[in-house]
Design an enzyme around this catalytic site. Structure first.
Site, PDB file in Angstrom:
ATOM      1  N   SER A 149     -50.220 -22.601  12.918  1.00  0.00           N
ATOM      2  CA  SER A 149     -50.503 -20.781  12.277  1.00  0.00           C
ATOM      3  C   SER A 149     -49.662 -19.776  13.251  1.00  0.00           C
ATOM      4  CB  SER A 149     -51.826 -20.292  12.611  1.00  0.00           C
ATOM      5  OG  SER A 149     -52.405 -20.202  14.150  1.00  0.00           O
ATOM      6  N   HIS A 170     -51.416 -23.487   6.125  1.00  0.00           N
ATOM      7  CA  HIS A 170     -51.665 -22.651   6.776  1.00  0.00           C
ATOM      8  C   HIS A 170     -53.083 -22.298   6.088  1.00  0.00           C
ATOM      9  CE1 HIS A 170     -52.427 -18.936   9.507  1.00  0.00           C
ATOM     10  NE2 HIS A 170     -53.251 -20.345  10.142  1.00  0.00           N
ATOM     11  N   GLU A 182     -51.578 -20.166   3.190  1.00  0.00           N
ATOM     12  CA  GLU A 182     -50.590 -19.393   3.104  1.00  0.00           C
ATOM     13  C   GLU A 182     -50.293 -20.811   2.595  1.00  0.00           C
ATOM     14  OE1 GLU A 182     -50.717 -15.463   5.809  1.00  0.00           O
ATOM     15  OE2 GLU A 182     -50.368 -18.015   6.511  1.00  0.00           O
ATOM     16  N   ASN A 220     -50.818 -13.543  10.287  1.00  0.00           N
ATOM     17  CA  ASN A 220     -50.283 -13.216  11.168  1.00  0.00           C
ATOM     18  C   ASN A 220     -49.445 -12.531  11.438  1.00  0.00           C
ATOM     19  OD1 ASN A 220     -52.713 -14.689  12.298  1.00  0.00           O
ATOM     20  ND2 ASN A 220     -51.704 -16.849  12.317  1.00  0.00           N
TER      21      ASN A 220
END
Length: 314
Positions: A149, A170, A182, A220
């Site tokens: 991540s 991800h 992702e 993120n």
């Protein structure tokens, strides 16, 4: 003549599309490295959607705990999905579990897999050592993917000789419930690899989104600065953490406030991400460390998993 030319071009275009599609890897066999929450979740959804899975970790004890967690999670899914047919629910659980094998030796199982998904500790050196070793044993067609991540996919891929068959994949916690994946494409990732991973994500019942290999990817990159700004707001004494959480839930419609989410994710995890970004871009104000966050982590107050973070948990 123009009509013939157009027809010829359409024919060539169709042939090219068909050829490209034919070259994509259809993932049937998956090896998941790491039996923690993320790895076990990925193994569960892959097995539940008709893939054969090998879950790998360092000890049999860890793997036994992982399989137990997967079974418990599957029973919850079955109870909801097969509410009117408990027998079918039981069969679903047993069939899914039978599709998951376990191993403590990754090198011995990757020779026949289509995809290796790594979900181990967020440490670049450890990930590089793992992939460098597996690269020697995996089949030529095998795609490697990291569930990181926070680390740069390119930095992990460079430890192998298959940069074109390496990407980020991800998932989000808890994997069985969260729909997003992702798919991270590095400058070296081939279109064939990228499309194969998009198709695999869809086969899992997930919604894939594409992103370049930029720090934090999409979620993120937006979420962590928001969480850090909430901490700074609290550090300055502008508002209490309780009021900040309430404001974001009632004013922005978020299911959790930033401090509740920080405790859920893990303060150590957030600090690790921010510290990594700060090293890359020291002057960026969004990536500045937080003294209060550092203090809590130094005191081993990581959030829900340790019983205390910004809040206390019984």
């Amino acid at each position: 003549m123009a009509f013939v030319t157009r027809q010829f071009m359409r024919s060539m275009s169709s042939s090219s599309t068909a050829s490209a599609s034919a070259k994509k890897i259809i993932v049937k066999h998956v090896t998941v490295i790491g039996g923690g929450l993320m790895g076990a979740g990925i193994a569960q959804v892959a097995a539940a959607t008709g893939h054969t899975v090998v879950l790998v970790d360092q000890t049999e004890d860890i793997l036994a705990k992982s399989k137990k967690g997967i079974e418990e999670s599957l029973r919850k899914v079955a109870k909801k999905k097969f509410a009117e047919n408990p027998k079918a629910g039981g069969e679903f659980v047993e069939k899914t579990l039978s599709s998951i094998a376990t191993s403590t030796d990754a090198a011995s199982v990757v020779h026949s897999t289509d995809l290796v998904v790594e979900a181990i500790v967020e440490n670049l050196k450890v990930k590089n050592e793992l992939f460098k070793r597996l690269d020697k044993f995996a089949a030529e067609h095998t795609i490697f993917a990291s569930n990181t991540s926070s680390l740069q996919i390119t930095s992990i891929a460079n430890a192998t000789t298959r940069q074109d068959r390496f990407a980020g994949l991800h998932f989000f916690n808890p994997v069985p419930l969260m729909k997003l994946v992702e798919v991270i494409k590095t400058p070296m990732t081939s279109q064939k690899t990228f499309e194969s991973l998009v198709d695999f994500s869809k086969a899992l019942g997930k919604h894939p989104v594409a992103c370049k290999d930029t720090p934090g990817f999409i979620v993120n990159r937006l979420l962590v600065p928001y969480l850090m700004e909430a901490i700074r707001l609290y550090e300055r004494g502008d508002a209490s953490k309780e009021d900040i959480d309430t404001a974001m839930k009632l004013g922005a419609g978020y299911p959790m406030g930033p401090f509740e989410l920080l405790d859920y994710v893990g303060l150590d995890t957030t600090k690790f991400i921010v510290d990594g970004w700060h090293e890359i871009d020291v002057k960026n104000p969004l990536h500045q460390p937080s003294p209060f966050l550092n203090k809590l982590v130094a005191e081993n107050k990581f959030g829900k998993k340790t019983g205390e973070g910004f809040y206390k948990y019984k």
